[in-house]
Design an enzyme around this catalytic site. Structure first.
Site, PDB file in Angstrom:
ATOM      1  N   HIS A  56       0.881  -1.169   0.000  1.00 16.17           N
ATOM      2  CA  HIS A  56       0.000   0.000   0.000  1.00 16.17           C
ATOM      3  C   HIS A  56       0.918   1.218   0.000  1.00 16.17           C
ATOM      4  O   HIS A  56       2.005   1.164   0.588  1.00 16.17           O
ATOM      5  CB  HIS A  56      -0.830   0.100   1.274  1.00 16.17           C
ATOM      6  N   ASP A  59       2.362   1.703   3.328  1.00 13.56           N
ATOM      7  CA  ASP A  59       3.287   0.692   3.862  1.00 13.56           C
ATOM      8  C   ASP A  59       4.710   1.145   3.546  1.00 13.56           C
ATOM      9  O   ASP A  59       5.650   0.874   4.284  1.00 13.56           O
ATOM     10  CB  ASP A  59       3.111  -0.679   3.184  1.00 13.56           C
ATOM     11  N   MET A  90       2.482  -5.791  -7.804  1.00  7.65           N
ATOM     12  CA  MET A  90       1.179  -5.182  -7.471  1.00  7.65           C
ATOM     13  C   MET A  90       1.357  -4.066  -6.463  1.00  7.65           C
ATOM     14  O   MET A  90       2.257  -4.103  -5.636  1.00  7.65           O
ATOM     15  CB  MET A  90       0.267  -6.281  -6.913  1.00  7.65           C
ATOM     16  N   GLU A 183     -11.146  -6.309  -5.092  1.00 10.16           N
ATOM     17  CA  GLU A 183     -11.165  -7.342  -4.040  1.00 10.16           C
ATOM     18  C   GLU A 183     -12.399  -7.194  -3.164  1.00 10.16           C
ATOM     19  O   GLU A 183     -12.621  -6.158  -2.542  1.00 10.16           O
ATOM     20  CB  GLU A 183      -9.898  -7.215  -3.193  1.00 10.16           C
ATOM     21  N   LYS A 185     -15.076  -8.284  -0.005  1.00 12.29           N
ATOM     22  CA  LYS A 185     -15.082  -8.798   1.373  1.00 12.29           C
ATOM     23  C   LYS A 185     -16.478  -8.536   1.937  1.00 12.29           C
ATOM     24  O   LYS A 185     -17.034  -7.458   1.706  1.00 12.29           O
ATOM     25  CB  LYS A 185     -14.011  -8.076   2.196  1.00 12.29           C
ATOM     26  N   GLU A 219     -10.049 -13.206  -2.483  1.00  6.75           N
ATOM     27  CA  GLU A 219      -9.256 -13.655  -1.322  1.00  6.75           C
ATOM     28  C   GLU A 219      -9.934 -14.848  -0.655  1.00  6.75           C
ATOM     29  O   GLU A 219     -11.125 -14.803  -0.331  1.00  6.75           O
ATOM     30  CB  GLU A 219      -9.075 -12.518  -0.312  1.00  6.75           C
ATOM     31  N   HIS A 222     -11.854 -14.096   2.541  1.00 14.19           N
ATOM     32  CA  HIS A 222     -13.043 -13.249   2.431  1.00 14.19           C
ATOM     33  C   HIS A 222     -14.259 -14.037   1.944  1.00 14.19           C
ATOM     34  O   HIS A 222     -15.358 -13.882   2.470  1.00 14.19           O
ATOM     35  CB  HIS A 222     -12.763 -12.064   1.512  1.00 14.19           C
ATOM     36  N   ASP A 247      -5.469 -13.482  -3.722  1.00 16.09           N
ATOM     37  CA  ASP A 247      -4.959 -13.391  -2.349  1.00 16.09           C
ATOM     38  C   ASP A 247      -5.151 -14.742  -1.679  1.00 16.09           C
ATOM     39  O   ASP A 247      -6.271 -15.142  -1.339  1.00 16.09           O
ATOM     40  CB  ASP A 247      -5.707 -12.306  -1.567  1.00 16.09           C
ATOM     41  N   ASP A 257     -11.815 -12.287  10.048  1.00 17.20           N
ATOM     42  CA  ASP A 257     -10.873 -12.379   8.935  1.00 17.20           C
ATOM     43  C   ASP A 257      -9.521 -12.856   9.474  1.00 17.20           C
ATOM     44  O   ASP A 257      -8.714 -12.061   9.949  1.00 17.20           O
ATOM     45  CB  ASP A 257     -10.743 -10.983   8.312  1.00 17.20           C
ATOM     46  N   ASP A 259      -6.841 -14.564   8.065  1.00 15.44           N
ATOM     47  CA  ASP A 259      -5.603 -14.372   7.293  1.00 15.44           C
ATOM     48  C   ASP A 259      -4.481 -15.314   7.726  1.00 15.44           C
ATOM     49  O   ASP A 259      -3.336 -14.896   7.892  1.00 15.44           O
ATOM     50  CB  ASP A 259      -5.117 -12.905   7.391  1.00 15.44           C
ATOM     51  N   ASP A 289      -1.770 -13.125   1.114  1.00 13.69           N
ATOM     52  CA  ASP A 289      -2.262 -12.012   1.928  1.00 13.69           C
ATOM     53  C   ASP A 289      -2.605 -12.578   3.310  1.00 13.69           C
ATOM     54  O   ASP A 289      -3.764 -12.820   3.630  1.00 13.69           O
ATOM     55  CB  ASP A 289      -3.492 -11.373   1.278  1.00 13.69           C
TER      56      ASP A 289
HETATM   57  C1  GLT Z   1      -5.784  -5.616   4.181  1.00 11.55           C
HETATM   58  C2  GLT Z   1      -6.909  -6.512   3.764  1.00 11.55           C
HETATM   59  C3  GLT Z   1      -6.562  -7.313   2.582  1.00 11.55           C
HETATM   60  C4  GLT Z   1      -6.347  -6.506   1.332  1.00 11.55           C
HETATM   61  C5  GLT Z   1      -5.189  -5.607   1.424  1.00 11.55           C
HETATM   62  C6  GLT Z   1      -5.176  -4.710   0.220  1.00 11.55           C
HETATM   63  S1  GLT Z   1      -5.085  -4.760   2.893  1.00 11.55           S
HETATM   64  O1  GLT Z   1      -4.776  -6.358   4.786  1.00 11.55           O
HETATM   65  O2  GLT Z   1      -7.250  -7.360   4.858  1.00 11.55           O
HETATM   66  O3  GLT Z   1      -7.484  -8.323   2.327  1.00 11.55           O
HETATM   67  O4  GLT Z   1      -6.043  -7.403   0.301  1.00 11.55           O
HETATM   68  O5  GLT Z   1      -5.698  -3.474   0.460  1.00 11.55           O
HETATM   69 MN    MN Z   2      -6.647  -9.416   0.613  1.00  2.00          MN
HETATM   70 MN    MN Z   3      -8.220 -11.009   4.702  1.00  2.00          MN
END
Ligand code: GLT
Ligand code: MN
Ligand code: MN
Length: 389
Positions: A56, A59, A90, A183, A185, A219, A222, A247, A257, A259, A289
């Protein structure tokens, strides 16, 4: 012997600065790991064998950085890229962390905030282009509501469309070789987010001025949060020619979430995802991600990053085994029955095909009279994944 679990550049394994740079902060606890500079994170990724690093805008360059500070950070980052050979495939914009975006960016009710979001994204696109990014991700972090009365959802969709159309023109006008990946969510950090699934995004893309330059970035976590089958979401994106980025991570159904490290929870779903990507020759980034558990120091972060890539490669090897397993392929062949007598009705409608189909006498008894052997197929798949085939 060649180590097939060793990441190679053609695997296109990438991580975000925010992933390996995650310090373990969560709603209940402070940072656990010390913050590392972007350049140091690039060296860490180089050490574990990643192909690329994504970011980002903030970041890389904090929002409050002076121009001189920004230059120094960019210089150190570029040196780390040159030293390690890592690429930046990206980039994206942080449109969610600052208090200014507390009620969204492109969908905010405040015109000045919507305009600021556009300005910030144009600058972030410039930064991405400078580092070589060819895919630009849009994740609508706070584009949503808790209070339905506060926004007309159609207005939110229109505002998002206007922003993406404006930014598509911007990319074209600058002559950047860049596409967008949207993306989805379903919720978190907002009560409800607009465009909750990849399917919603795919439908929306067709309403844009330049749909050809816009795809999706699904993702794993998500889609799973929404209780959906991620593999099917990705399949639809592939079928539409819209899988511009992905992702990868992992997630238990019905949770926040999470991750998690790729492959940490859903062994079988991860396998079928890798199978889908590999069987269909997906050429884009395999972006993780995800982040290491809060229990880990930076040694654990490296274990996490290596684990994501290794799991992918192990599953890729399993895909090859699945595709050449005589018993599994035999079962699939057996169940995929052809009907030679009606072969000439395949494909596009014609009056002749319609007539042949309407007149045909189906043997309903015979068609109802056999089992599909999916119990066996599934058990064989599991046994293959467990490593005993
Ligand atoms: C954040 C989010 C991710 C996105 C990123 C891109 S930032 O961590 O949870 O799913 O992909 O903005
Ligand atoms: Mn993501
Ligand atoms: Mn996520």
């Amino acid at each position: 012997m060649e180590n097939i679990y060793q990441p190679k550049p053609e695997d296109r394994f990438t991580f975000g600065l925010w992933t390996v740079g995650n310090t373990g902060k969560d709603p209940f606890g402070d940072d656990f790991r010390e913050k590392k500079s972007p350049a140091d994170l690039v060296y860490l990724l180089g050490e574990v064998g990643a192909y690329g690093v994504n970011f980002h805008d903030n970041d890389l360059i904090p929002m409050e950085a002076t121009p001189a500070e920004a230059e120094a950070i960019k210089k150190a980052f570029k040196k780390a890229l040159a030293d390690t050979g890592l690429k930046v495939p990206m980039a994206t914009t942080n449109l969610f962390a600052s208090p200014i975006f507390r009620d969204g960016a492109f969908t905010s009710n405040i015109a000045a905030i919507r305009k600021f979001a556009l300005q910030k994204t144009m600058q972030a696109i410039d930064l991405g282009a400078e580092m070589g990014a060819k895919v630009y991700v849009f994740w609508g972090g706070r584009e949503g509501v808790e209070v339905e009365a506060s926004k007309n959802p159609i207005t939110a969709i229109e505002r998002t469309r206007e922003a993406l159309n404006f930014l598509s023109e911007y990319v074209k006008a600058q002559g950047y070789d860049m596409v967008f990946a949207l993306e989805a969510k379903p919720n978190e950090p907002r009560g409800d987010l607009y465009f909750p699934t990849t399917g919603h995004m795919l439908a929306f893309i067709e309403t844009l001025d330049h749909p050809e330059m816009v795809g999706v970035n699904p993702e794993f976590a998500h889609e799973s949060m929404a209780g959906l089958n991620f593999v099917h979401a990705v399949a639809q994106a592939l079928d539409a020619g819209k899988l511009f980025h992905i992702d990868l991570n992992d997630q238990a159904f019905g949770r926040y979430d999470q991750d998690f490290r790729f492959g940490a929870v859903s062994l079988k779903n991860s396998f079928f995802l890798v199978k889908l990507l590999e069987d269909n020759g997906y050429k884009g980034s395999r972006h993780f991600d995800a982040h290491a558990y809060r229990t880990e120091n930076y040694e654990g972060v490296k274990d996490f990053a290596r684990g994501c890539m290794r799991s992918y490669l192990i599953l890729k090897e399993k895909v090859q085994k699945f595709n050449t397993d005589a018993e599994i392929q035999g079962l699939l062949k057996e169940i995929n029955q052809e009907l030679p007598e009606l072969k000439n009705t395949d494909g596009k409608y014609t009056p002749e095909k319609m007539k042949a189909l309407k007149d045909y006498a189906f043997d309903r008894k015979a068609l109802s009279d056999f089992g599909m052997k999916y119990e066996k197929l599934d058990q064989l798949t599991n046994e293959l994944l467990w490593g005993i085939r």
